[in-house]
Scaffold this motif. Structure first.
Motif, mmCIF file in Angstrom:
data_model
loop_
_atom_site.group_PDB
_atom_site.id
_atom_site.type_symbol
_atom_site.label_atom_id
_atom_site.label_comp_id
_atom_site.label_asym_id
_atom_site.label_seq_id
_atom_site.Cartn_x
_atom_site.Cartn_y
_atom_site.Cartn_z
ATOM 1 N N SER A 55 0.394 -1.117 -0.125
ATOM 2 C CA SER A 55 -0.060 -0.088 -0.107
ATOM 3 C C SER A 55 0.632 1.465 0.253
ATOM 4 O O SER A 55 -0.001 2.443 0.314
ATOM 5 C CB SER A 55 -1.118 0.066 1.232
ATOM 6 N N ILE A 56 2.607 1.005 -0.418
ATOM 7 C CA ILE A 56 2.850 2.347 0.262
ATOM 8 C C ILE A 56 3.715 2.348 -1.411
ATOM 9 O O ILE A 56 3.742 1.348 -2.106
ATOM 10 C CB ILE A 56 4.501 2.246 1.186
ATOM 11 N N ARG A 58 1.243 -2.459 -11.774
ATOM 12 C CA ARG A 58 0.006 -1.816 -11.635
ATOM 13 C C ARG A 58 -0.325 -0.617 -9.801
ATOM 14 O O ARG A 58 -0.016 -1.156 -9.343
ATOM 15 C CB ARG A 58 -1.172 -3.125 -10.968
ATOM 16 N N ILE A 59 -0.739 -0.264 -10.190
ATOM 17 C CA ILE A 59 -1.516 0.880 -9.078
ATOM 18 C C ILE A 59 -3.093 1.805 -8.933
ATOM 19 O O ILE A 59 -3.310 1.569 -10.339
ATOM 20 C CB ILE A 59 -0.319 2.435 -8.741
ATOM 21 N N LEU A 76 -4.095 2.508 -12.570
ATOM 22 C CA LEU A 76 -3.146 2.686 -13.818
ATOM 23 C C LEU A 76 -1.954 1.612 -13.664
ATOM 24 O O LEU A 76 -1.488 0.943 -13.041
ATOM 25 C CB LEU A 76 -2.134 3.541 -12.497
ATOM 26 N N ILE A 77 -1.301 2.091 -14.926
ATOM 27 C CA ILE A 77 -0.418 0.886 -15.140
ATOM 28 C C ILE A 77 0.562 1.471 -15.734
ATOM 29 O O ILE A 77 0.683 2.403 -16.823
ATOM 30 C CB ILE A 77 -0.749 -0.266 -16.394
ATOM 31 N N GLU A 122 -2.881 1.095 -3.757
ATOM 32 C CA GLU A 122 -1.895 -0.988 -3.388
ATOM 33 C C GLU A 122 -1.475 -0.659 -4.869
ATOM 34 O O GLU A 122 -1.394 -0.098 -5.881
ATOM 35 C CB GLU A 122 -3.183 -1.275 -4.866
ATOM 36 N N CYS A 123 -0.423 -1.105 -4.638
ATOM 37 C CA CYS A 123 0.895 -1.215 -5.701
ATOM 38 C C CYS A 123 1.012 -3.091 -5.561
ATOM 39 O O CYS A 123 1.094 -3.466 -4.602
ATOM 40 C CB CYS A 123 2.050 -0.992 -5.824
ATOM 41 N N PHE A 124 1.002 -3.114 -7.539
ATOM 42 C CA PHE A 124 1.964 -5.074 -7.362
ATOM 43 C C PHE A 124 2.397 -4.701 -8.244
ATOM 44 O O PHE A 124 1.914 -3.812 -9.329
ATOM 45 C CB PHE A 124 1.055 -5.760 -6.809
ATOM 46 N N VAL A 125 3.402 -5.853 -9.196
ATOM 47 C CA VAL A 125 4.088 -5.915 -10.145
ATOM 48 C C VAL A 125 2.885 -6.967 -10.841
ATOM 49 O O VAL A 125 2.916 -8.062 -9.930
ATOM 50 C CB VAL A 125 5.612 -6.212 -9.981
#
Length: 200
Positions: free
Chosen positions: A34-35, A118-119, A106-107, A152-155
């Motif tokens: 989340s950061i 991805r955010i 967002l991508i 939320e952030c993740f690859v």
């Protein structure tokens, strides 16, 4: 051609979906943060292209590509970033959606890299001169910025870009076979009753 009624053979519940697809691995769940950590910041700083997904209050969706110089997206802190809103055709699809529904996706893409970042978060249109001045391009300061509170952030795995061969020029179509943006533009105008005269 007769329209297909998708509802005749559709998945309509979470339980049915999970029964069909299964549950994600624990690591897939826990890769989300989340950061904006140092890895996210580095990825964003090297990305010259992002896709902004929005929807209006009724849930009607839109996705807009945003191309800029790498590093144009300003990271304010671990929880916030700002996207410059460069001059365009003034339709303002994304911005009008944000005014009625702040949720955005967002991508971020880096040329040559098959993974994407991805955010998801909440956005607001900002006029903060101090921030906007930092995003000047060739002396032009954007009138607006899209400020995003990151949730939320993740690859995302490499499969979509790898399978598409998007970064392999040898698989690309030849220029003469590609769709013409001008022809599409004029064809769509004609559907809507507008026909431009061709210049002689």
């Amino acid at each position: 051609m007769e329209l297909i009624n998708f509802s005749r053979n559709s998945v309509s519940t979470k339980e049915e979906l999970r029964e069909l697809i299964g549950e994600p691995h624990e690591l897939v769940i826990k890769k989300s943060v989340s950061i904006l950590d140092d890895q996210c910041k580095r990825f964003i700083s090297m990305s010259p292209l992002l896709f902004l997904s929005t929807s209006d209050a009724e849930g009607k969706c839109d996705v807009s590509p945003r191309g800029d110089q790498a590093g144009s997206v300003i990271i304010l802190n671990k929880h916030q970033l700002v996207i410059p809103d460069r001059p365009g055709n003034k339709r303002q699809d994304s911005n009008l959606n944000i005014l009625s529904n702040p949720h955005v996706g967002l991508i971020f893409i880096i040329p040559g890299l098959e993974e994407v970042l991805r955010i998801n978060g909440r956005a607001m249109l900002i006029k903060d001169k101090e921030i906007l001045n930092k995003m000047a391009l060739k002396g032009n300061i954007p009138l607006l910025g899209i400020g995003v509170d990151v949730e939320e952030c993740f690859v995302h795995c490499s499969r979509p870009l790898k399978e598409s061969n998007i970064w392999k020029p040898e698989t690309w179509q030849t220029p003469e076979t590609l769709p013409s943006a001008s022809e599409i533009f004029h064809a769509h105008l004609k559907i809507n009753g507008v026909e431009l005269k061709k210049e002689s």
